[in-house]
Scaffold this motif. Sequence first.
Motif, short mmCIF file in Angstrom:
data_model
loop_
_atom_site.label_atom_id
_atom_site.label_comp_id
_atom_site.label_asym_id
_atom_site.label_seq_id
_atom_site.Cartn_x
_atom_site.Cartn_y
_atom_site.Cartn_z
N ASN A 183 -1.43 9.96 0.35
CA ASN A 183 -0.60 9.49 1.47
C ASN A 183 -0.43 7.97 1.46
O ASN A 183 0.69 7.46 1.60
CB ASN A 183 -1.20 9.94 2.80
N LYS A 187 3.28 6.41 0.23
CA LYS A 187 3.99 5.80 1.35
C LYS A 187 4.15 4.29 1.14
O LYS A 187 5.20 3.72 1.47
CB LYS A 187 3.26 6.07 2.66
N ASP A 192 7.21 8.60 -1.03
CA ASP A 192 6.58 9.82 -0.53
C ASP A 192 7.57 10.95 -0.28
O ASP A 192 7.23 12.13 -0.36
CB ASP A 192 5.78 9.52 0.74
#
Length: 219
Positions: A183, A187, A192
């Motif tokens: 994550n 990101k 993502d």
Amino acid sequence: MNNSKLNLNRFTKFIRLGANFLNKDFKRSSKFARYVQKELDNQTILYESSCGQSIDGNSYALFTYLLDNPKYSSFKHLWSTNYLDDENKMINKYKNYSNVKFVKRNSDEYLEYLARSKYLISDSTFPDYYFRREGQIYVNVFSDSPLSLTGNDDELSIKRIGEIQRNFLNASYLVHPNKFSINNLLKSLDVDTLVEGLVVDAGHPRVDLLFKTEKSKIK
């Protein structure tokens, strides 16, 4: 347009074309594009670690597993390195293996293997002229764990961020150590929602090497 202007335009285009052919990056890209037209080698795996700066980490862990696995005994294992000399300890370690070969990164031989190897494994990024061709399987086992600042949150150059983004978007599989890393990293790089490869939460392969090493050697 009169003949003098027409000739001048042709001459200018000729000069620009000649300058391109003298440019190393342009020549590499052109050669890579030609090699892509050739048939894939389904029994070849190309490995790269830290953009050719070393032979270790996640890529090396996968290499040792595949090399020792009888299921892949017919495969040819190729390593990309910036240091193709007799003092390279890893080259000496595998010099008697007929199915292991080392090639100089960005050499003509490297360009062909990068374009024609069925399987590619990297824990960093391939050069900017690389693109995954149809039928290739590119496994990116990125070595960095985003426990600190990464991507746009870090002080990386726009060029470096672009290199990582392009490789992540090219990859067939993106292997990461945990969901937190996945994550944070994806990101911070603004990819993502764009990656099409399979994102795998499987741990770092290099950690497996610790469990296979004698405690005394680790100490």
